[in-house]
Design a protein around this motif. Structure first.
Motif, PDB file in Angstrom:
ATOM      1  N   THR A 180     -48.280  -4.303 -13.694  1.00 24.61           N
ATOM      2  CA  THR A 180     -48.011  -3.598 -12.972  1.00 24.61           C
ATOM      3  C   THR A 180     -47.829  -2.293 -13.825  1.00 24.61           C
ATOM      4  OG1 THR A 180     -45.465  -3.927 -11.608  1.00 24.61           O
ATOM      5  CG2 THR A 180     -48.248  -4.859 -10.539  1.00 24.61           C
ATOM      6  N   PRO A 181     -47.865  -1.567 -13.616  1.00 18.08           N
ATOM      7  CA  PRO A 181     -46.806  -0.116 -14.354  1.00 18.08           C
ATOM      8  C   PRO A 181     -45.284  -0.085 -14.452  1.00 18.08           C
ATOM      9  CG  PRO A 181     -48.605   0.923 -13.771  1.00 18.08           C
ATOM     10  CD  PRO A 181     -48.718  -0.436 -12.666  1.00 18.08           C
ATOM     11  N   GLU A 182     -44.714  -0.826 -12.946  1.00 19.25           N
ATOM     12  CA  GLU A 182     -43.493  -0.694 -12.790  1.00 19.25           C
ATOM     13  C   GLU A 182     -42.474  -2.069 -13.583  1.00 19.25           C
ATOM     14  OE1 GLU A 182     -45.501  -0.604 -10.687  1.00 19.25           O
ATOM     15  OE2 GLU A 182     -45.829   1.418 -10.432  1.00 19.25           O
ATOM     16  N   CYS A 490     -42.926   2.932 -18.817  1.00 18.99           N
ATOM     17  CA  CYS A 490     -43.928   1.954 -18.390  1.00 18.99           C
ATOM     18  C   CYS A 490     -43.212   0.736 -18.739  1.00 18.99           C
ATOM     19  CB  CYS A 490     -45.525   2.017 -17.755  1.00 18.99           C
ATOM     20  SG  CYS A 490     -46.275   2.284 -19.157  1.00 18.99           S
ATOM     21  N   HIS A 492     -46.002  -1.551 -19.983  1.00 18.70           N
ATOM     22  CA  HIS A 492     -46.575  -1.252 -21.644  1.00 18.70           C
ATOM     23  C   HIS A 492     -45.518  -1.016 -22.578  1.00 18.70           C
ATOM     24  CE1 HIS A 492     -50.039  -1.343 -24.302  1.00 18.70           C
ATOM     25  NE2 HIS A 492     -49.216  -0.298 -24.748  1.00 18.70           N
TER      26      HIS A 492
END
Length: 559
Positions: A180-182, A490, A492
């Motif tokens: 997830t982004p988090e 984030c 990534h």
């Protein structure tokens, strides 16, 4: 502090789910390990340098080669796979390679696309051919299926951040949950760790498109895996000897041995002495033997160098095109089709790519053991037993079996309190907390500039004590600034930031090893030591970081 989303315990944890990592996971389960966890940065169905295929598997096939493995070994050692490697490991690989080939065929990988065993390419005319041609389009999907069949736990989008070490032995891995982004952290305690992250890019300015970091000849997902092992004190080998691959210009792709043609000067003369007509069995081995050929002819004004396929028959051209799909070159073929590039009519310019760590890295034994107890390595990041699909599959298998049998008596405890793990968690949490600062690309580009200016590959670039010492100073300053200012927004970008820190450590190992090798050898060209010292011809150089943080080097005999 970023949260911890999972804590797991495993017999074996494998970092990387490419060819070597997948084979290690399968072997570990077959070898008796009850819980095997694979930490994969992408998805194991399409990850690693073999993501979309391969077409050359280094192999000894008795039906083709006869009863004597030595002539095949001799040719393998002369080529790009065998250079600067331990002969004993390369011999063992060939002796056992056909067993791996038969496993792959049994599992569903097409190892005989022509209906027979067929060795072609990367070979001198008239000499044994050491590479089995196969159809690798589905190899990753097949290996993923075999892992699933055996109950291997695969954590997709979980890049590694740090290896844990307790009382001199590795005991687990800190990973990032990037699903997830988090971001959050995942802690895996384990009896043994196999690191199989593949080769390292993004250390030097891109050879075709400067600072387009991901125009790479290999899968762009892997970067700096050797840095993980460096920080726990593992011995590295061949780090000072740059490897440069080659292929189509501007559109970086491997698979030059899949092209059936002749390398030529613009006036039509062959670039090398080996072939004058296209030969499907041998290809044109010029660039394997003359590693800097494509850059040399640019610098002396006689180039560019072109791949000429015009004298092939329509049948041979069709065979070459199909082989490119086996090799994983579908994007290149699609691009050529879209642009109207026809190898029967158009010569294709070839170029030399930037230095990468292909077959440079961890010093291992015949079972993949490193110098650190409990830590194993397989694949392209192993420094003394070659590179490529065949060696990755073989050493992945051996390391998986060995790691499964390597079970210490003491139970594996929680790794959260280990100092290095706690420190990495805090550092990356700080990156996420910062509102202002530099992005990871800025640090990575600065690193490529330093390495390209002060420690590039010969023969057109030189190294010296002055240049390398300056580079160490600049790298130290860059690292300090990066730790103080880098931010991420984030999961990534946090992953990329962590990779840059790995690459800093990899660069440090290269610079110190290059200082110690006081001679010119291959692509390592010293302006202050211009000769090749014959007394070092049967030796290999280890470089490693001691527990107090200092860097040490030592010479060992070539095995």
């Amino acid at each position: 502090m970023l949260p911890i989303s999972k804590k797991l315990t495993a017999d074996v944890v494998i970092i990387g789910g490419g060819i070597a990592g997948a084979m290690a996971a399968i072997a570990a389960r077959d070898g008796g390990a009850e819980t095997v966890v694979v930490l994969e940065k992408a998805n194991v169905r399409r990850s690693g340098s073999g993501a979309t295929g391969d077409h050359h598997f280094s192999c000894y096939v008795p039906e083709i080669h006869g009863d004597d493995v030595e002539p095949v070994l001799e040719q393998l050692m002369l080529g790009l796979v065998g250079q600067n490697k331990d002969v004993s490991l390369m011999r063992l690989h060939l002796q056992e390679s056909f067993d791996i080939v038969k496993k792959w065929e049994e599992w569903g990988i097409n190892m005989r696309p022509l209906g027979r065993w067929n060795c072609q390419g990367h070979a001198l005319p008239g000499k044994p051919r050491a590479f089995l041609k196969y159809d690798g389009k589905k190899q990753k999907a097949v290996l993923a299926q075999q892992m699933k069949k055996r109950g291997v736990i695969v954590l997709h989008h979980h890049p590694p951040l740090e290896i844990a070490k307790r009382d001199g032995r590795v005991c687990g891995v800190l990973a990032l949950d990037a699903t997830t982004p988090e971001p959050s952290f995942v802690l895996v305690s384990a009896a043994s760790v196999i690191i199989a992250t593949g080769l390292s890019h993004r250390l030097y300015i891109n050879g075709s498109t400067p600072n387009y970091l991901f125009n790479t000849a290999h899968c762009p997902n892997n970067a700096g895996g050797q840095g993980l092992a460096w920080r726990v004190g593992a011995k590295m080998v061949n780090m000072e000897l740059p490897y440069t691959h080659a292929g189509t210009k501007y559109f970086q792709r491997c698979g030059k041995a899949t092209w059936i043609g002749v390398y030529r000067y613009p006036d039509g003369r062959p670039l090398g002495p080996f072939v004058t007509k296209p030969d499907p069995d041998y290809g044109d081995v010029t660039s394997d033997i003359w590693n800097s050929a494509f850059s040399d002819v640019i610098e002396n004004g006689q180039g560019p160098a072109y791949m000429d396929c015009s004298e092939n028959t329509p049948e041979t051209l069709a065979y070459m095109r199909e082989a490119m799909f086996h090799e994983g070159l579908s994007a290149l073929v699609d691009h050529m089709d879209a642009k109207g590039i026809d190898p029967a009519r158009h010569a294709v310019e070839m170029t030399r790519y930037e230095p990468i760590l292909h077959g440079r890295g961890l010093d291992i034994d015949e079972n993949g053991r490193t110098s650190v107890p409990g830590l194993y390595s397989a694949g392209d990041m192993s420094g003394n037993c070659g590179c490529g699909i065949g060696l990755a599959a073989w050493m992945g298998w051996r390391s998986g079996l060995a790691a499964a049998a390597d079970r210490p008596d003491a139970p594996q405890g929680d790794i959260e309190g280990i100092e290095a793990i706690a420190a990495k968690m805090k550092l990356l949490s700080d990156f996420m907390d910062r509102k202002e600062g530099a992005d990871w690309q800025e640090a990575n580009i600065a690193l490529t500039q330093i390495m390209s200016d002060y420690a590039n590959a010969g023969p057109s670039h030189v190294r010296s004590q002055n240049l390398l010492t300056a580079a160490i100073g600049y790298l130290s300053g860059l690292k300090a600034d990066t730790l103080a200012t880098m931010k991420a927004g984030c999961s990534h970008t946090l992953m990329r930031a962590s990779e840059v820190l790995d690459l800093f450590d990899v660069a440090e190992s290269i610079l110190h090893a290059s200082l110690e090798r006081k001679e010119t050898r291959g692509n390592h060209k010293r302006s202050d030591y211009t000769f090749t010292n014959p007394l070092l011809g049967d030796k290999m150089l280890n470089v490693f970081r001691k527990d107090d943080g200092t860097v040490a080097t030592e010479w060992r005999p070539r095995r």
